[in-house]
Scaffold this active site. Structure first.
Site, PDB file in Angstrom:
ATOM      1  N   HIS A   1       0.878  -1.175   0.000  1.00 48.29           N
ATOM      2  CA  HIS A   1       0.000   0.000   0.000  1.00 48.29           C
ATOM      3  C   HIS A   1       0.920   1.232   0.000  1.00 48.29           C
ATOM      4  CE1 HIS A   1      -2.719   2.942   1.959  1.00 48.29           C
ATOM      5  NE2 HIS A   1      -3.730   2.150   1.648  1.00 48.29           N
TER       6      HIS A   1
ATOM      7  N   CYS B   1      -4.883   2.702  -3.372  1.00 43.54           N
ATOM      8  CA  CYS B   1      -3.573   3.118  -2.810  1.00 43.54           C
ATOM      9  C   CYS B   1      -2.492   2.087  -3.095  1.00 43.54           C
ATOM     10  CB  CYS B   1      -3.663   3.406  -1.321  1.00 43.54           C
ATOM     11  SG  CYS B   1      -4.725   4.778  -0.943  1.00 43.54           S
TER      12      CYS B   1
ATOM     13  N   GLN C   1      -4.153  -4.601   7.202  1.00 44.29           N
ATOM     14  CA  GLN C   1      -5.174  -5.522   6.688  1.00 44.29           C
ATOM     15  C   GLN C   1      -5.219  -6.814   7.489  1.00 44.29           C
ATOM     16  OE1 GLN C   1      -7.560  -5.080   4.471  1.00 44.29           O
ATOM     17  NE2 GLN C   1      -6.855  -3.011   4.035  1.00 44.29           N
TER      18      GLN C   1
ATOM     19  N   LYS D   1      -9.963  -0.336  10.917  1.00 46.96           N
ATOM     20  CA  LYS D   1     -10.121  -1.521  10.053  1.00 46.96           C
ATOM     21  C   LYS D   1     -10.464  -2.760  10.871  1.00 46.96           C
ATOM     22  CE  LYS D   1      -6.829   0.101   6.560  1.00 46.96           C
ATOM     23  NZ  LYS D   1      -7.681   0.489   5.438  1.00 46.96           N
TER      24      LYS D   1
ATOM     25  N   ASP E   1       3.545  -4.170   8.167  1.00 43.04           N
ATOM     26  CA  ASP E   1       2.312  -3.400   8.020  1.00 43.04           C
ATOM     27  C   ASP E   1       1.154  -4.394   8.156  1.00 43.04           C
ATOM     28  OD1 ASP E   1       0.020  -2.195   7.146  1.00 43.04           O
ATOM     29  OD2 ASP E   1       0.823  -1.529   5.217  1.00 43.04           O
TER      30      ASP E   1
HETATM   31  C1  PLP Z   1      -2.142  -2.742   3.735  1.00 39.04           C
HETATM   32  C2  PLP Z   1      -2.463  -1.355   4.204  1.00 39.04           C
HETATM   33  N1  PLP Z   1      -1.525  -0.624   4.787  1.00 39.04           N
HETATM   34  C3  PLP Z   1      -1.766   0.613   5.244  1.00 39.04           C
HETATM   35  C4  PLP Z   1      -3.000   1.193   5.100  1.00 39.04           C
HETATM   36  C5  PLP Z   1      -3.218   2.579   5.601  1.00 39.04           C
HETATM   37  O1  PLP Z   1      -4.082   2.585   6.683  1.00 39.04           O
HETATM   38  P1  PLP Z   1      -4.567   3.961   7.302  1.00 39.04           P
HETATM   39  O2  PLP Z   1      -5.296   4.685   6.215  1.00 39.04           O
HETATM   40  O3  PLP Z   1      -5.445   3.564   8.427  1.00 39.04           O
HETATM   41  O4  PLP Z   1      -3.355   4.699   7.730  1.00 39.04           O
HETATM   42  C6  PLP Z   1      -4.020   0.486   4.478  1.00 39.04           C
HETATM   43  C7  PLP Z   1      -5.345   1.088   4.278  1.00 39.04           C
HETATM   44  O5  PLP Z   1      -6.110   0.685   3.437  1.00 39.04           O
HETATM   45  C8  PLP Z   1      -3.744  -0.824   4.019  1.00 39.04           C
HETATM   46  O6  PLP Z   1      -4.682  -1.554   3.413  1.00 39.04           O
END
Ligand code: PLP
Length: 404
Positions: free
Chosen positions: A119, A362, A199, A222, A196
């Site tokens: 992402h 993203c 998800q 999430k 990260d």
């Molecule tokens: C794999 C992953 N990493 C990071 C993020 C970013 O999360 P946030 O918008 O809560 O910072 C997302 C959001 O969709 C995501 O799917």
């Protein structure tokens, strides 16, 4: 399928206006569990005050609620101690903190290893740090099946590699990353591993001690909790070695006109008034997941994944991305449909009361790798049912009739 009706525990989904809504945008954000809403409402109505600074009883009660939330989250991911849990704004904020701080320790030419499924939140902060400190970015490739190709991992991780930052689950492909071989290859060369888990956290249990990752990040919104709060887990010794990312009240030990020293972890990384009620809500969200039980989560989601893969691939002209089997894969379905633009498809689905997302999610470089600009994505969680997937399939067929 789960026997008790979990959907009715989510006030938005149970409201008269949304009773017929098939909410399939959970990879973007989940709906909020009633226990989360109640805990935050009770906190604001009965226990709210700013934390850490007051000696009056209300401030002490609010501080205790915030710090108890830290204990709950430490237990939720099996951190060694609650001081290793930093409350941030979201995953993006957590990853910016780590990237901008840790890269100060590296020399020009040092390498950061990422993956092609990232992402933007786990790509752009590293790009910026790489530019600033003249570091080199490298990528673990993704296969056409949507899994990480680890065949070359011992070459990709070499003595120049300082950080390996990897998503535990793709928000586009649904792939759940095999973290163990990546972490072991990284640690062999002394690199730090940043996971990260934005998800992964609502789909699969996380045990940071067992994984032996160095940092791990996720967002409350999430996982049925509120927006406005995220988590950065880090091993104590690494957090202590990091420079703070933001400066001001709450994160200092001693301040003079010309210089300051820092508080111990976790306060060192929590400048300013933190998201207090949100921490209370996040802790309730973690408790909700634990009350359902991971066995129930995993079996329900495996059923949805299998059903979604079977039913969606029956539609002619639909191209599904990500692994074709449910092994190490969650119920996230990104696809294109011949003759229908992803945004048009999402609009037709919305007219039929089915909420999905369209765009690059993203993950622009990942879409480009598959020669795409956009996909439509339906993503499920614990409160979704096979009927939601049936509704999605019907909606897609209606769009085909309209456009093709
Ligand atoms: C794999 C992953 N990493 C990071 C993020 C970013 O999360 P946030 O918008 O809560 O910072 C997302 C959001 O969709 C995501 O799917």
């Amino acid at each position: 399928m789960l026997k008790n009706n979990i959907k009715s525990q989510f006030p938005l989904l149970d409201s008269p206006e949304n009773k017929n809504l098939a909410f399939l945008d959970n990879a973007a954000s989940t709906q909020k569990h009633e226990s989360v809403l109640k805990a935050m409402d009770d906190f604001y109505r009965g226990s709210y005050a700013n934390i850490h600074r007051g000696v009056y009883r209300l401030a002490e009660a609010a501080t205790a609620a915030y710090e108890n939330a830290r204990v709950t989250i430490a237990q939720f991911i099996n951190a060694g101690e609650e001081a290793e849990i930093i409350f941030t704004r979201n995953t993006t904020n957590s990853l910016n903190m780590v990237a901008s701080s840790i890269c100060q320790q590296f020399a020009p030419g040092d390498e950061i290893l990422l993956t092609e499924i990232e992402h933007h939140a786990n790509l752009v902060p590293w790009q910026q740090a790489a530019k600033h400190y003249q570091l080199k970015l490298k990528f673990i490739p993704v296969t056409s099946e949507g899994r990480l190709d680890l065949s070359n991992i011992s070459d990709l991780c070499n003595n120049k590699t300082k950080v390996v930052a990897v998503s535990a689950m793709s928000n586009v492909l649904g792939t759940i990353t095999e973290l163990e071989p990546i972490i072991s290859a990284a640690h062999k060369v002394g690199a730090v591993v940043v996971v990260d888990a934005a998800q992964a956290v609502p789909h699969t249990p996380i045990d940071v001690k067992k994984l032996d990752c160095d940092f791990l990040t996720f967002s409350a919104h999430k996982m049925f909790g509120p927006s406005g709060i995220g988590v950065l887990y880090g091993k104590r010794s690494l957090l202590e070695a990091l420079e703070p990312f933001e400066f001001g009240g709450g994160m200092i030990s001693e301040v003079t006109w010309n210089s300051s020293t820092w508080a111990d972890i976790p306060e060192k990384f929590e400048a300013g008034t933190p998201p207090i009620a949100e921490a209370v809500g996040l802790a309730k969200a973690a408790e909700f997941i634990q009350s359902v039980g991971w066995d129930n989560f995993l079996s329900h989601e495996a059923e949805l994944t299998n059903y979604g893969l079977t039913e969606l691939t029956k539609i002619s002209g639909l191209h599904l991305f990500g692994p074709s089997d449910a092994k190490n894969r969650g119920p996230v379905f990104a696809f294109t449909l011949d003759g229908v633009h992803p945004h048009d498809l999402a609009s037709v689905l919305d007219e039929n009361n089915i909420a999905v997302r369209s765009g690059h999610h993203c993950a622009m470089p990942l879409h480009r790798k598959f020669e795409l600009l956009a996909t439509t994505r339906a993503s499920c969680t614990i409160y979704n049912t096979k009927e939601d997937i049936d509704r999605l399939v019907e909606g897609i067929k209606k769009a085909q009739k309209l456009f093709c």
